[in-house]
Design an enzyme around this catalytic site. Structure first.
Site, mmCIF file in Angstrom:
data_model
loop_
_atom_site.group_PDB
_atom_site.id
_atom_site.type_symbol
_atom_site.label_atom_id
_atom_site.label_comp_id
_atom_site.label_asym_id
_atom_site.label_seq_id
_atom_site.Cartn_x
_atom_site.Cartn_y
_atom_site.Cartn_z
ATOM 1 N N CYS A 78 -134.887 10.502 -13.611
ATOM 2 C CA CYS A 78 -135.214 10.807 -15.175
ATOM 3 C C CYS A 78 -134.062 11.223 -15.907
ATOM 4 O O CYS A 78 -132.859 10.922 -15.471
ATOM 5 C CB CYS A 78 -136.441 11.721 -15.397
ATOM 6 S SG CYS A 78 -137.659 11.744 -14.146
ATOM 7 N N ASN B 219 -133.913 15.913 -13.252
ATOM 8 C CA ASN B 219 -133.604 14.691 -13.187
ATOM 9 C C ASN B 219 -133.217 14.458 -11.688
ATOM 10 O O ASN B 219 -132.198 15.107 -11.281
ATOM 11 C CB ASN B 219 -132.369 14.316 -14.052
ATOM 12 C CG ASN B 219 -131.670 12.839 -13.418
ATOM 13 O OD1 ASN B 219 -132.405 11.983 -13.211
ATOM 14 N ND2 ASN B 219 -130.265 12.792 -14.003
ATOM 15 N N GLY B 220 -133.794 13.842 -10.881
ATOM 16 C CA GLY B 220 -133.177 13.558 -9.536
ATOM 17 C C GLY B 220 -134.496 13.603 -8.556
ATOM 18 O O GLY B 220 -135.651 13.091 -9.027
ATOM 19 N N ASP C 253 -142.625 15.998 -6.649
ATOM 20 C CA ASP C 253 -141.457 17.103 -6.241
ATOM 21 C C ASP C 253 -141.089 17.950 -7.456
ATOM 22 O O ASP C 253 -140.512 19.091 -7.036
ATOM 23 C CB ASP C 253 -140.231 16.246 -5.583
ATOM 24 C CG ASP C 253 -139.693 15.311 -6.604
ATOM 25 O OD1 ASP C 253 -140.506 15.059 -7.378
ATOM 26 O OD2 ASP C 253 -138.444 15.113 -6.728
#
Length: 658
Positions: free
Chosen positions: A2, A81-82, A107
């Site tokens: 993201c 993000n990730g 997650d």
């Protein structure tokens, strides 16, 4: 995968809160490409904390995966993000959140509950993943920014108009700046030398990149804003730990252990609730990743490659042969030079800062191509740095071993002797040598050797090999140094190969390779995952002796041996090509008029960065075929197109907010 944005503005009150919310939405809108599926906001007006998030839904596509996300206890809010690849294991260890049942299976939820339970430091230490995180602790009034150990995910921050601002990309920060910050001359010098700008620097003064493996804590206390930086992960500590526990098994034991670790890494990165594929160049690293995917996938793996008409740069036939042998569903796209060069105007918008790795073009094109079929791709990046696949390692080690002990006058004399002939004359001489020698030598490379012979230490040789322009001040109007400080001191006692590999692990890999992959893939909402950078694989690579990486004159021996268990050696036993485009040829051909205009003396003088006469000399020598200055010229051209885009963006922004 993201994009995140946010800022702290403790002076928010009244109507300024409305303007602040507009600013947050404007920042978030600039990252729509990173997260086309959804957006979310979280605001604490009393504290002046504003968080925004763009979502590319990969795991748990339901609203339960939406961000920013608040922990079940209400204390923590994160924008992330990730991907946390081991989130299932972490979730099992947590059993359940502190307050209530699990809401979904993302997650992100696992991460925020892990932070709530164990604290942010211990939680991130247990994460196997790629991440950039903004976590607001409502209890302690602290904002934590953190980045993954290798640097797969980006995070920028700085002070803009009285606010502490942060975002996944620079363009989001610039969207709320009243004026464009000053360009940093040191960053320009570094860029001209290396083709990228290394963290913590950025092209702008006052704006920084968070370095890989670091955490920034911003506290709102009675004395105002307090900022503290801490280390989550250290490359030096990792390498020292690996060297203290060297692998002592047989070569085949090592191959089997690498297979086991890579199988686990690939399996973790294939988990998704959307279609997953792979980028396949036909080289050792990507072929191995695809082979391991296909070996444990319940459905046929989709693979993607790009082809070019120039045979020396075209790996598509090799990728096709590997795909046919492995039985993947292969997608191949051939591009003309005109089609490839048509993306050049897009590069400054995609990469945000000046960025000059020519393989940015095929990486962007293959990302666009793959996104038509899948949302996640695995790639083989990292293999050259971990298993010593670069020619520079061999050349640097050879020069150091053969000339390192010679007195400085002897080295200088050899350097002068080589330079008595221009590169074109050396090429004619070398054409008389056997073909194998001709492949390794050229007039341009001999002149590079002459430059390296001037240096006294292996550190100096390593730095020179990493630069396409060791003396950028010769071409700049405002000369400064161009060094890149290593993020952690190199461990002592490394052999020349690993000496250079450590520099790449801490600089070239995160600042060039991973920037290229992240910006290209995310520009089209495609998540890129890199199994070779799994922490267990990285540590294992550093435990291996040199003899298992360079053996009988062949680089990446252990990778070749493992791949031979899946693919015939006839398909992979060939010289390394690399994922590149013929920029040097294009600058003399289809791109000549464009380059001539960009490098016009009056334009260079007007921009005020380069010495026009020095750049014109390079251009004249290159365009006439006398010398090959493709790398340095590409650096100059990419800075020029970035300046154009920065000016256009600033004008548009001033009109918008004016």
């Amino acid at each position: 995968m993201c994009g995140l944005v946010g800022f702290i503005d403790s002076s928010i009150q009244g109507t300024s809160a409305i303007e602040a919310e507009h600013a947050l939405r404007r920042m978030n809108g600039r990252l729509r490409h990173r997260g086309p599926d959804d957006e979310g906001f979280w605001i604490d007006r009393q504290a002046g904390v504003f968080l925004g998030h763009r979502r590319l839904a990969i795991v748990d596509l339901s609203p339960h995966g939406r961000q920013p996300m608040v922990s079940s206890c209400g204390r923590w809010v994160i924008a992330f993000n990730g991907e946390i690849y081991n989130h299932r294991t972490l979730r099992a260890d947590l059993r359940e959140p502190a307050h209530g049942p699990w809401r979904g299976h993302s997650d992100t939820e696992t991460l925020v509950e892990a932070i709530s339970r164990w604290g942010i430091g211990k939680a991130l230490e247990r994460c196997n993943g790629m991440f950039a995180i903004a976590a607001w602790d409502r209890s302690k009034r602290q904002l934590h920014l953190a980045r993954d150990p290798i640097g797969e995910k980006p995070l920028y921050f700085g002070a803009i108009d009285g606010r502490f601002v942060f975002a996944s990309e620079l363009k989001a920060i610039m969207s709320v700046a009243s004026t464009l910050p000053d360009v940093d001359p040191e960053a320009v010098s570094q860029f001209v030398s290396h083709g990228f700008i290394s963290a913590p620097a950025t092209i702008f003064r006052g704006i920084s990149k968070l370095s890989p493996g670091m955490r920034l804590t911003i506290g709102l206390g009675p004395r105002g804003v307090e900022i503290e930086e801490s280390v989550l992960w250290s490359a030096r500590s990792m390498v020292e730990g690996a060297l203290a526990s060297p692998f002592t098994g047989s070569p085949q034991d090592a191959v089997s252990e690498l297979e086991r670790l890579l199988q686990q890494a690939v399996a973790l990165r294939m988990e998704a609730d959307v279609p997953v594929g792979a980028l396949l160049s036909g080289g050792i690293d990507s072929s191995l990743v695809v082979a391991l995917m296909q070996a444990q996938s319940v459905r046929t793996v989709q693979t993607f490659s790009i082809g070019f008409s120039e045979a020396a740069y075209n790996e598509a036939p090799h990728a096709r042969a590997v795909a046919q042998h492995l039985g993947t569903e292969h997608h191949e796209l051939y591009l003309s030079p005109q089609e490839a060069m048509a993306v050049v105007p897009d590069l400054p918008r995609v990469y945000d800062e000046p960025f000059a790795d020519p393989s940015q073009i095929p990486t962007l094109l293959v990302s666009r191509f793959a996104r038509q079929s899948v949302t996640v791709v695995l790639s083989g990046d990292g293999g050259d740095e971990l298993f010593l696949g670069y020619d520079n390692y061999r050349w640097g080690a050879r020069i150091w071993s053969q000339f390192g002990t010679l007195p400085a006058p002897a080295r200088r004399a050899a350097s002068v002797l080589i330079r008595t002939l221009p590169p074109s004359a050396w090429d004619r001489v070398l054409s008389l040598l056997p073909s194998k020698t001709r492949r390794e030598l050229s007039g341009h490379r001999l002149h590079r050797v002459a430059d390296l012979l001037k240096h006294r230490t292996l550190d100096d040789i390593t730095a020179a090999l990493a630069s396409h322009c060791p003396e950028p001040w010769r071409f700049l109007k405002e000369p400064t140094g161009a060094g890149i400080a290593e993020r952690s001191q190199r461990p002592p006692g490394l052999d020349p190969y690993h000496h250079m590999a450590f520099a790449d692990l801490t600089n070239y890999l995160p600042e060039d390779i991973l920037v290229k992959v992240d910006r290209a893939s995310m520009s089209v909402g495609l998540e890129g995952r890199i199994p070779l950078l799994d922490p267990a694989v990285v540590a294992f690579a550093w435990r291996l002796p040199l003899s298992l990486k360079i053996h009988a004159g062949r680089e990446k021996w252990i990778m070749r041996e493992l791949l031979s268990r899946f693919v015939p050696t006839s398909l992979i036993d060939r010289p390394k090509q690399g994922f590149a485009v013929p920029v040097g040829q294009w600058l003399r051909g289809p791109l000549r008029d464009w380059a001539e205009a960009m490098l016009a003396p009056d334009r260079l003088d007007q921009d005020g960065i380069f010495q026009a006469s020095a750049i014109r000399r390079l251009w004249n020598e290159h365009s006439s075929g006398q010398r090959n200055w493709q790398h340095l010229l590409w650096h100059v051209l990419m800075l020029q197109v970035w300046l154009d885009e920065a000016r256009r963006s600033q004008i548009a922004h001033e009109e918008l907010v004016g």
